[in-house]
Enzyme design. Structure first.
Site, PDB file in Angstrom:
ATOM      1  N   ASP A 482       0.833  -1.209   0.000  1.00  0.00           N
ATOM      2  CA  ASP A 482       0.000   0.000   0.000  1.00  0.00           C
ATOM      3  C   ASP A 482       0.872   1.266   0.000  1.00  0.00           C
ATOM      4  O   ASP A 482       2.099   1.206   0.240  1.00  0.00           O
ATOM      5  CB  ASP A 482      -0.898  -0.038   1.255  1.00  0.00           C
ATOM      6  CG  ASP A 482      -2.205   0.697   1.082  1.00  0.00           C
ATOM      7  OD1 ASP A 482      -2.321   1.502   0.141  1.00  0.00           O
ATOM      8  OD2 ASP A 482      -3.115   0.480   1.912  1.00  0.00           O
ATOM      9  N   ASP A 552     -10.388   2.141  -3.800  1.00  0.00           N
ATOM     10  CA  ASP A 552     -11.003   1.923  -2.487  1.00  0.00           C
ATOM     11  C   ASP A 552     -12.520   1.998  -2.581  1.00  0.00           C
ATOM     12  O   ASP A 552     -13.214   1.692  -1.618  1.00  0.00           O
ATOM     13  CB  ASP A 552     -10.519   2.981  -1.487  1.00  0.00           C
ATOM     14  CG  ASP A 552      -9.243   2.543  -0.791  1.00  0.00           C
ATOM     15  OD1 ASP A 552      -8.869   1.366  -0.902  1.00  0.00           O
ATOM     16  OD2 ASP A 552      -8.604   3.397  -0.139  1.00  0.00           O
TER      17      ASP A 552
HETATM   18  C1  DGJ Z   1      -5.807   1.930   1.710  1.00  0.00           C
HETATM   19  C2  DGJ Z   1      -6.145   0.701   0.946  1.00  0.00           C
HETATM   20  O1  DGJ Z   1      -6.566   1.014  -0.328  1.00  0.00           O
HETATM   21  C3  DGJ Z   1      -7.185  -0.083   1.719  1.00  0.00           C
HETATM   22  O2  DGJ Z   1      -7.590  -1.193   0.975  1.00  0.00           O
HETATM   23  C4  DGJ Z   1      -6.605  -0.495   3.039  1.00  0.00           C
HETATM   24  O3  DGJ Z   1      -5.540  -1.387   2.824  1.00  0.00           O
HETATM   25  C5  DGJ Z   1      -6.141   0.739   3.804  1.00  0.00           C
HETATM   26  N1  DGJ Z   1      -5.284   1.564   3.013  1.00  0.00           N
HETATM   27  C6  DGJ Z   1      -5.428   0.332   5.051  1.00  0.00           C
HETATM   28  O4  DGJ Z   1      -4.867   1.380   5.693  1.00  0.00           O
END
Ligand code: DGJ
Length: 743
Positions: A482, A552
């Site tokens: 991430d 997301d």
């Molecule tokens: C952003 C990601 O896109 C989410 O899926 C998740 O992993 C969060 N960060 C966790 O902090």
């Protein structure tokens, strides 16, 4: 005749002749490299110079005093510079020690090979011994500075794609400041195109925008330290009449994950200059004698069979020449991710409960997301402290991984290696290791700082921590990488004042080094890319991560637009697509489980909700979805994707995947809002065999391929009833999945 690259010594012309396109260049009278043609394939001839226009527009500046028709401003060029009669945007700018910015790159030599060399420090497309390529490297030199510029073009014969990049080497004795160094320039003879861009923001990444070219400059760019959700490093120029099925399109995709620019300048003479590369905004590179600067590669696709034709070429090419080959054709496990199920609030017992429920419905991989390390019970702490939190995981990562593996699931782990929380052991030990500018406050994003990956020591230190977790963490089969904040105060305490504008690019090089080390040491681990969802969805990441968390935003309706436009260059196998809970956590919309699944089938399927809270009926439906997806996933991974109805043009979206042998097709149709008293939609399919007959799976209904493509399937109540799907096309957020099998 076999596609190839021709060089004609008499006319000093290069003709890159693909299966369907030609790209022609020539050495100009002043020694610069000129451009002649890019478009539908031409038969080769020794000399195309009759196509070459020179002229002047009166009261103008010309290269040769005796020839007032040789004005660079009107001549199509391959790699232009500013200051010697071309007033358009240059591809390169070099500040010299005497204050001069004039450079004049003159043809010196060229080399044709049947290989493709890797780029310096940057990921790029590649070839294997069995796949045929031809590369042309043209060397140009600026005599005054002794800068050597190498422009490299590679023709991928089978996939019919051209890539190009630039490299500059300082063979002089004085250092120079490279202030702009683009990867490509293309001068097109008309401006009669529309520019398709893929822009947006967090949770609405890669939204398609189409705007006609206009006089002046029009561009996409990122200044955020990442390829970004603001502007994917991909754009297309298409004719206004081009559709999915027919017409011309020129597409450009930069293999790069940092600050980039893509721009088109339309001149008063209605020509268009197209450029792509590293963003020149806030960029300066101190190129000392003996040093080399490499510009990222651009993948260029020319299609004269519409936008679907263009996308097929990208998808095939990326599958064969870009995406991590360990994984590209491997069936990806259906996963459950605990993020939206628990956020930071979990312990081993809760995770195991979720994993048990996941196993029962047929899920194959459990991903433990953010919150397993340091004291990370919220987003204000602990990034950089890559050791497990004993309160949440009393038996460590390995203890949990072993238990999950014993359930018959694979185990995966979330990391965010490029970041550090100010409230962390790592930051307290090394406050100097973050991207920063001296004596200025640091702007935080999600309460975190970006680590200074221009510094090899930082990269090595974080790598060692994370590799230890993986080596000792049991049978880890998946990593989610991430990246949750953009860059501010871009500077490094590791570099002298004069090199601060190198930081954004050097950071990306450091990030690639980390990624390379990770996938080299752990080739059996599937690394999924992620950056606050889809903020770093670019071809460079795909060289390491065969799939990327697309957004997301997991709302089914929002996903229609995101997945639809992502497909213009990236294959379905690269798009992580999850079914999440309702009301949806991003937009609070209620959609049916069926619609959420029907959208997510066109990607790499996962689930991201608390299965332990669902009624048996929904768990049974999820088990059915997963079983269905497993039957289809090879088709999704390897088939040709067709966009059929655009979510940007109306209330309905449709798309399909057709197997390479045209024997199977998976069709998805989605209607956002129900409409009263309208005629039924007729969905015309594409890519089928017109001679073949197809049965709709689960029914006795047959259609001919030609009929499905010319007339289509009409969603009238009588036919829907006969197909047994009448109840699916009622109400808002309706969706239909059809599987067609050749009989
Ligand atoms: C952003 C990601 O896109 C989410 O899926 C998740 O992993 C969060 N960060 C966790 O902090």
């Amino acid at each position: 005749m076999q596609p190839t690259i021709h060089f004609e010594a008499n006319s000093q012309q290069f003709h890159i002749q693909g299966k369907t396109f030609s790209y022609i260049m020539h050495v100009l009278a002043n020694g610069n490299l000129g451009h002649l043609y890019y478009g539908t394939k031409l038969r080769h001839r020794e000399d195309f110079s009759h196509q070459f226009f020179t002229g002047s527009y009166g009261n103008t500046c010309t290269v040769f005093p005796e020839d007032d028709s040789y004005c660079l401003d009107l001549i199509a060029q391959e790699y232009p510079t500013y200051g010697t009669s071309d007033y358009r945007q240059p591809a390169i700018e070099v500040l010299q020690q005497d204050g001069s910015r004039i450079v004049n790159f003159v043809y010196e030599s060229h080399k044709l090979t049947q290989t493709k060399a890797p780029l310096v420090d940057l990921p790029a497309t590649f070839t294997t011994a069995e796949q045929q390529v031809e590369s042309l490297a043209i060397t140009l030199r600026d005599q005054m500075t002794n800068l050597k510029l190498v422009l490299t073009y590679t023709l991928f014969i089978e996939t019919d794609v051209l890539t190009r990049h630039a490299r500059i080497e300082n063979e002089g004795t004085a250092s120079v400041q490279v202030q702009r160094f683009l990867s490509m320039n293309l001068d097109l003879p008309t401006k009669d195109y529309e520019m398709m861009t893929f822009t947006g923001a967090w949770v609405r990444e890669r939204h398609l925008q189409v705007s006609p070219l206009h006089h002046g400059l029009q561009s996409i760019s990122s200044t955020r330290g990442t390829s970004s959700s603001t502007a994917n490093p991909f754009f297309v120029l298409k004719q206004p009449t081009t559709t999915e099925a027919q017409g011309e399109a020129y597409a450009f995709n930069l293999v790069y994950s940092g600050n980039h620019v893509g721009q088109v300048e339309v001149t008063p003479f209605d020509t268009a200059r197209v450029q792509q590369g590293l963003n020149y905004f806030d960029f300066n590179w101190d190129l000392q004698p003996g040093m080399t600067l490499q510009a990222p590669e651009v993948v260029m696709v020319y299609s004269n069979n519409g936008l679907n034709g263009m996308s097929h070429r990208f998808h095939n090419f990326y599958r064969q020449h870009l995406i991590n080959q360990e994984w590209v054709n491997r069936e990806r496990p259906v996963l459950i991710n605990n993020w939206e199920a628990t956020y930071f609030d979990f312990n081993e017992a809760k995770i195991l409960e979720l994993a048990q429920a996941a196993k029962k419905v047929g899920i194959e991989l459990f991903v433990l997301d953010d919150g397993w390390f340091g004291k990370r019970n919220n987003d204000q702490t602990s990034l950089g402290d890559w050791f497990h939190n004993p309160e949440k995981l009393p038996n460590g990562v390995k203890g949990l991984a072993d238990k999950i593996t014993a359930l018959g699931l694979q185990f995966g782990l979330w990391i965010e290696p490029e970041m550090v929380s100010p409230n962390s052991v790592l930051y307290r030990q090394h406050p100097e290791w973050v991207i920063q500018v001296p004596n200025r406050p640091q702007t935080l994003g999600r309460n975190q700082c970006v680590l200074d990956f221009t510094n090899d020591e930082v990269v090595d230190h974080v790598y060692a921590m994370i590799a230890k977790v993986i080596r000792e963490g049991g049978d880890i089969r998946y990593i989610k990488w991430d990246w949750n904040r953009t860059m501010t105060e871009i500077g490094s305490l590791n570099l002298p004042a004069g090199q601060q504008q190198e930081v954004a690019h050097r950071y990306i090089i450091g990030m690639y080094r980390f990624y390379h080390q990770l996938v080299t040491e752990f080739p059996h681990i599937l690394v999924e890319g992620c950056a606050a969802g889809g903020s770093r969805f670019d071809p460079a990441i795909l060289t390491y991560s065969p799939q990327i968390w697309t957004s997301d935003d997991s709302d089914a309706v929002e996903r229609l637009k995101i997945q639809y436009s992502t497909s213009f260059s990236y294959p379905l196998s690269t798009m992580g697509a999850h079914v999440s809970a309702v009301p949806n956590h991003q937009v609070h919309r209620m959609t049916s489980l069926k619609t959420r699944g029907d959208v997510a089938f066109f990607g790499v399927l996962g689930y991201e909700l608390d299965l332990t809270q669902l009624p048996e009926s929904e768990l049974a439906a999820i088990a059915e979805q997963i079983a269905f997806y497993k039957e289809q996933r090879n088709l999704v991974l390897t088939g040709d994707f067709y966009r059929l109805l655009s979510p940007y043009q109306g209330n309905e979206t449709a798309w399909s995947v057709v197997s390479p042998d045209q024997k199977r097709s998976l069709v998805g149709y989605y209607r956002v809002l129900a409409q009263p008293n309208v005629l039924p939609t007729r969905l015309q399919l594409q890519g089928l065999n017109p001679e073949a007959t197809y049965r709709v799976q689960g029914t006795d209904y047959h259609f001919n391929g030609d009929e499905l493509m010319q007339w289509g399937i009409e969603f009238n109540p009588r036919l829907l009833q006969a197909l047994g799907i009448l109840d699916q096309v009622v109400g808002d957020y309706a969706s239909v999945i059809l599987v067609l099998e050749q009989v």
